[in-house]
Structures are given as structure tokens and as C-alpha cells.
Design a protein around this motif. Structure first.
Motif, PDB file in Angstrom:
ATOM      1  N   LEU A  18       0.852  -1.181   0.000  1.00 49.63           N
ATOM      2  CA  LEU A  18       0.000   0.000   0.000  1.00 49.63           C
ATOM      3  C   LEU A  18       0.890   1.234   0.000  1.00 49.63           C
ATOM      4  CD1 LEU A  18      -3.045   0.601   0.048  1.00 49.63           C
ATOM      5  CD2 LEU A  18      -2.850   0.887   2.528  1.00 49.63           C
ATOM      6  N   ARG A  19       0.803   2.033  -1.069  1.00 51.08           N
ATOM      7  CA  ARG A  19       1.641   3.217  -1.214  1.00 51.08           C
ATOM      8  C   ARG A  19       0.798   4.413  -1.641  1.00 51.08           C
ATOM      9  NH1 ARG A  19       6.733   1.138  -4.928  1.00 51.08           N
ATOM     10  NH2 ARG A  19       7.493  -0.559  -3.569  1.00 51.08           N
ATOM     11  N   SER A  20       1.346   5.593  -1.385  1.00 53.43           N
ATOM     12  CA  SER A  20       0.696   6.813  -1.854  1.00 53.43           C
ATOM     13  C   SER A  20       1.078   7.036  -3.312  1.00 53.43           C
ATOM     14  CB  SER A  20       1.141   8.005  -1.007  1.00 53.43           C
ATOM     15  OG  SER A  20       0.569   9.200  -1.504  1.00 53.43           O
ATOM     16  N   TRP A  21       0.057   7.204  -4.161  1.00 57.65           N
ATOM     17  CA  TRP A  21       0.301   7.417  -5.584  1.00 57.65           C
ATOM     18  C   TRP A  21      -0.782   8.336  -6.142  1.00 57.65           C
ATOM     19  CZ3 TRP A  21       4.183   6.600  -8.858  1.00 57.65           C
ATOM     20  CH2 TRP A  21       3.935   6.665 -10.236  1.00 57.65           C
ATOM     21  N   GLU A  22      -0.365   9.454  -6.728  1.00 54.42           N
ATOM     22  CA  GLU A  22      -1.286  10.431  -7.307  1.00 54.42           C
ATOM     23  C   GLU A  22      -2.309  10.919  -6.286  1.00 54.42           C
ATOM     24  OE1 GLU A  22      -2.836   8.272 -10.635  1.00 54.42           O
ATOM     25  OE2 GLU A  22      -1.193   8.896 -11.955  1.00 54.42           O
ATOM     26  N   GLY A  23      -1.823  11.118  -5.056  1.00 50.52           N
ATOM     27  CA  GLY A  23      -2.676  11.685  -4.021  1.00 50.52           C
ATOM     28  C   GLY A  23      -3.595  10.703  -3.333  1.00 50.52           C
ATOM     29  N   ARG A  24      -3.459   9.394  -3.628  1.00 48.20           N
ATOM     30  CA  ARG A  24      -4.305   8.378  -3.005  1.00 48.20           C
ATOM     31  C   ARG A  24      -3.467   7.184  -2.584  1.00 48.20           C
ATOM     32  NH1 ARG A  24      -9.955   8.542  -4.181  1.00 48.20           N
ATOM     33  NH2 ARG A  24     -10.516  10.298  -5.528  1.00 48.20           N
ATOM     34  N   LEU A  25      -3.964   6.455  -1.578  1.00 45.42           N
ATOM     35  CA  LEU A  25      -3.327   5.198  -1.215  1.00 45.42           C
ATOM     36  C   LEU A  25      -3.800   4.119  -2.182  1.00 45.42           C
ATOM     37  CD1 LEU A  25      -3.529   5.185   2.694  1.00 45.42           C
ATOM     38  CD2 LEU A  25      -1.475   5.422   1.270  1.00 45.42           C
ATOM     39  N   ARG A  26      -2.842   3.474  -2.839  1.00 46.96           N
ATOM     40  CA  ARG A  26      -3.182   2.438  -3.811  1.00 46.96           C
ATOM     41  C   ARG A  26      -2.305   1.213  -3.567  1.00 46.96           C
ATOM     42  NH1 ARG A  26      -6.137   5.334  -7.649  1.00 46.96           N
ATOM     43  NH2 ARG A  26      -5.519   7.512  -7.929  1.00 46.96           N
ATOM     44  N   LYS A  27      -2.826   0.061  -3.971  1.00 44.68           N
ATOM     45  CA  LYS A  27      -2.031  -1.158  -3.918  1.00 44.68           C
ATOM     46  C   LYS A  27      -1.125  -1.199  -5.141  1.00 44.68           C
ATOM     47  CE  LYS A  27      -5.010  -4.005  -1.045  1.00 44.68           C
ATOM     48  NZ  LYS A  27      -5.777  -5.269  -0.917  1.00 44.68           N
ATOM     49  N   ILE A  28       0.176  -1.317  -4.881  1.00 44.07           N
ATOM     50  CA  ILE A  28       1.174  -1.274  -5.949  1.00 44.07           C
ATOM     51  C   ILE A  28       2.110  -2.471  -5.807  1.00 44.07           C
ATOM     52  CG2 ILE A  28       3.105   0.042  -6.926  1.00 44.07           C
ATOM     53  CD1 ILE A  28       1.707   2.577  -6.014  1.00 44.07           C
ATOM     54  N   CYS A  29       2.475  -3.033  -6.943  1.00 43.08           N
ATOM     55  CA  CYS A  29       3.425  -4.145  -6.937  1.00 43.08           C
ATOM     56  C   CYS A  29       4.849  -3.591  -6.997  1.00 43.08           C
ATOM     57  CB  CYS A  29       3.171  -5.062  -8.128  1.00 43.08           C
ATOM     58  SG  CYS A  29       4.362  -6.422  -8.250  1.00 43.08           S
ATOM     59  N   PRO A  30       5.687  -3.875  -6.002  1.00 38.34           N
ATOM     60  CA  PRO A  30       7.065  -3.362  -6.020  1.00 38.34           C
ATOM     61  C   PRO A  30       7.940  -4.052  -7.062  1.00 38.34           C
ATOM     62  CG  PRO A  30       6.760  -4.819  -4.154  1.00 38.34           C
ATOM     63  CD  PRO A  30       5.420  -4.663  -4.782  1.00 38.34           C
ATOM     64  N   ALA A  31       7.480  -5.196  -7.578  1.00 39.64           N
ATOM     65  CA  ALA A  31       8.291  -5.941  -8.546  1.00 39.64           C
ATOM     66  C   ALA A  31       8.066  -5.458  -9.976  1.00 39.64           C
ATOM     67  CB  ALA A  31       7.991  -7.435  -8.441  1.00 39.64           C
ATOM     68  N   CYS A  32       6.797  -5.372 -10.396  1.00 41.24           N
ATOM     69  CA  CYS A  32       6.510  -5.006 -11.794  1.00 41.24           C
ATOM     70  C   CYS A  32       5.816  -3.653 -11.925  1.00 41.24           C
ATOM     71  CB  CYS A  32       5.677  -6.087 -12.469  1.00 41.24           C
ATOM     72  SG  CYS A  32       3.966  -6.172 -11.878  1.00 41.24           S
ATOM     73  N   GLN A  33       5.569  -2.988 -10.790  1.00 41.14           N
ATOM     74  CA  GLN A  33       4.966  -1.649 -10.756  1.00 41.14           C
ATOM     75  C   GLN A  33       3.496  -1.629 -11.188  1.00 41.14           C
ATOM     76  OE1 GLN A  33       6.845   0.694  -9.246  1.00 41.14           O
ATOM     77  NE2 GLN A  33       8.270  -1.028  -9.076  1.00 41.14           N
ATOM     78  N   TRP A  34       2.815  -2.774 -11.107  1.00 39.05           N
ATOM     79  CA  TRP A  34       1.370  -2.785 -11.359  1.00 39.05           C
ATOM     80  C   TRP A  34       0.679  -1.929 -10.307  1.00 39.05           C
ATOM     81  CZ3 TRP A  34      -2.790  -4.312  -8.348  1.00 39.05           C
ATOM     82  CH2 TRP A  34      -4.029  -4.435  -9.009  1.00 39.05           C
ATOM     83  N   ILE A  35      -0.314  -1.139 -10.730  1.00 39.11           N
ATOM     84  CA  ILE A  35      -1.027  -0.239  -9.819  1.00 39.11           C
ATOM     85  C   ILE A  35      -2.503  -0.621  -9.802  1.00 39.11           C
ATOM     86  CG2 ILE A  35      -1.640   2.156  -9.305  1.00 39.11           C
ATOM     87  CD1 ILE A  35       0.849   2.991 -10.894  1.00 39.11           C
ATOM     88  N   GLY A  36      -3.046  -0.760  -8.618  1.00 40.07           N
ATOM     89  CA  GLY A  36      -4.458  -1.107  -8.487  1.00 40.07           C
ATOM     90  C   GLY A  36      -5.336   0.130  -8.431  1.00 40.07           C
ATOM     91  N   TYR A  37      -5.890   0.518  -9.578  1.00 40.26           N
ATOM     92  CA  TYR A  37      -6.794   1.669  -9.633  1.00 40.26           C
ATOM     93  C   TYR A  37      -8.217   1.234  -9.301  1.00 40.26           C
ATOM     94  CZ  TYR A  37      -3.186   4.507 -11.884  1.00 40.26           C
ATOM     95  OH  TYR A  37      -2.040   5.210 -12.150  1.00 40.26           O
ATOM     96  N   GLU A  38      -8.944   2.114  -8.628  1.00 40.47           N
ATOM     97  CA  GLU A  38     -10.352   1.878  -8.319  1.00 40.47           C
ATOM     98  C   GLU A  38     -11.195   2.639  -9.341  1.00 40.47           C
ATOM     99  OE1 GLU A  38      -9.477  -0.524  -5.117  1.00 40.47           O
ATOM    100  OE2 GLU A  38     -11.470  -0.062  -5.872  1.00 40.47           O
ATOM    101  N   ASN A  39     -11.824   1.931 -10.255  1.00 40.63           N
ATOM    102  CA  ASN A  39     -12.596   2.567 -11.320  1.00 40.63           C
ATOM    103  C   ASN A  39     -14.073   2.194 -11.232  1.00 40.63           C
ATOM    104  OD1 ASN A  39     -10.217   3.610 -12.499  1.00 40.63           O
ATOM    105  ND2 ASN A  39      -9.838   1.647 -13.489  1.00 40.63           N
TER     106      ASN A  39
END
Length: 212
Positions: A18-39
Motif C-alpha cells: 500500500l503506497r501513496s500514488w497520485e494523491g491516493r493510497l493504492r495497492k502497488i506491486c514493487p516488482a513489476c509496478q502494477w497499480i491497483g486503480y479503483e474505477n
């Protein structure tokens, strides 16, 4: 996609952080940089009028809001446009084939099951007698002033916006007709004035010739 359901990266299976990204806390993969956006999930809804100006509603046969009245609507498939989704859902729920007339509006609504959905609402022209589909308990036309409670706030807003725009178009049409009638009347008066002036000028010329 609801990233809250993911603990491991759907791309490489590494544990998510769980990291801060673009002003929101998002689930991010530290290995491949996949970002879990809530749409929000996209949906389409059809607003159909009959010749009497009544609005077509369906009593839903599935959750959410099973047993309640709503506009024909549903989720978009991956290979559809919003217009195609609208017409497909209309046919599935009411048996009617339709034609999209215009976009009425786009509405966002919170959902306990899907968190948020985005509804694209269209005015649709359809003819024939509707009948309930596999996921509808009943279908019926209702006068705007006698509609039952509508299950979803987004559908209520869509209907309200449609009726407001419909009344505005009717008023504008009446105003345009009045303006047109006024313009025709003014043009007629102007032409009549020219004719009277021309007649007086001809009479003056005739008088001059007589005096000669």
C-alpha cells in the motif's frame, strides 16, 4: 477492477504494497509496478416513451433492487459501445428493439456491491408491445406523474433531466413558432408599407401627367 480484493499482483504474483500514488493510497506491486486503480463500472440505461408520453419501466428480477422498478439498464460488455449496451439491455429486459435518439446524461452512483457505477442514459425510440425478459419480473409504461418509486437515484435523475429537457424543447419550439409568426407578420407589414408607398407614388405620377 476492485483492488481491495487483491493481495498479490495479478500480473506477476508478487505481494502488493500500500503506497501513496497520485494523491491516493493504492495497492502497488514493487516488482513489476502494477497499480491497483479503483474505477467505476460503466452501465447504460434506456428511456423509452410510448405515443402517450408514458415512460417504460421494468420490475427487476435480479439483485440489486430485486422487485423494484427501474429503467431498462445493465453493465457494458468489453466489446460494446454504450449505445450497443443500451439497446441490448432494452431487448433483453423488455423484448423491444430500439434506436438511440440522443444522449440524456451521464450519472455516477455509489453501490454497496460494486462501490461505484457510471450510468450513461439515452433516449431510445422503440415500437411494439414489451414483455418481461429473463431478468425482469414485469414491464409497464407509466405516466410521468404516476410512476412508482424508482430503485436507483441515477435513474431518477435521468428521468428528471429528460423531462426537463423535453419541456424546454417544447417551450423553445413554441417560442420559435411565435418568433416565426412575428417575423412573418412584420415582413408582411413591411411589404404592405412598400406597396402603399408605391401606390401613392404611382398616383402622384398620374396626377402630374394630368396637369401637363
Amino acid at each position: 477492477m476492485n483492488s481491495e480484493e487483491f493481495y498479490y499482483c495479478p500480473r506477476c504474483s508478487h505481494q502488493l504494497e500500500l503506497r501513496s500514488w497520485e494523491g491516493r493510497l493504492r495497492k502497488i506491486c514493487p516488482a513489476c509496478q502494477w497499480i491497483g486503480y479503483e474505477n467505476p463500472l460503466p452501465c447504460a440505461a434506456a428511456l423509452v416513451l410510448n405515443a402517450s408520453g408514458e415512460i417504460l419501466l421494468v420490475r427487476r428480477g435480479v439483485e440489486p433492487a430485486r422487485g423494484e422498478w427501474a429503467l431498462p439498464s445493465g453493465f457494458m460488455e468489453i466489446d460494446e459501445t454504450p449505445e450497443q449496451c443500451c439497446l441490448r439491455e432494452l431487448e433483453e429486459e423488455t423484448g423491444l428493439k430500439g434506436k438511440v435518439i440522443r444522449l440524456v446524461g451521464v450519472y455516477a452512483q455509489s453501490s454497496a456491491r460494486y462501490k461505484k457505477v457510471l450510468i450513461v442514459g439515452y433516449e431510445v425510440e422503440a415500437r411494439g408491445k414489451p414483455s418481461p425478459g429473463s431478468d425482469s419480473q414485469a414491464v409497464a409504461f407509466f405516466p410521468p406523474e404516476k410512476m412508482p418509486p424508482i430503485a436507483f437515484s441515477s435513474h431518477r435523475h435521468l428521468i428528471e433531466d429528460f423531462l426537463i429537457s423535453k419541456n424546454r424543447r417544447f417551450q423553445n419550439k413554441g417560442q420559435s413558432r411565435k418568433e416565426g409568426q412575428k417575423a412573418v407578420s412584420q415582413a408582411g407589414e413591411k411589404q404592405a408599407g412598400k406597396t402603399r408607398w408605391k401606390d401613392r407614388r404611382e398616383e402622384g405620377r398620374k396626377g402630374e401627367r394630368k396637369n401637363e
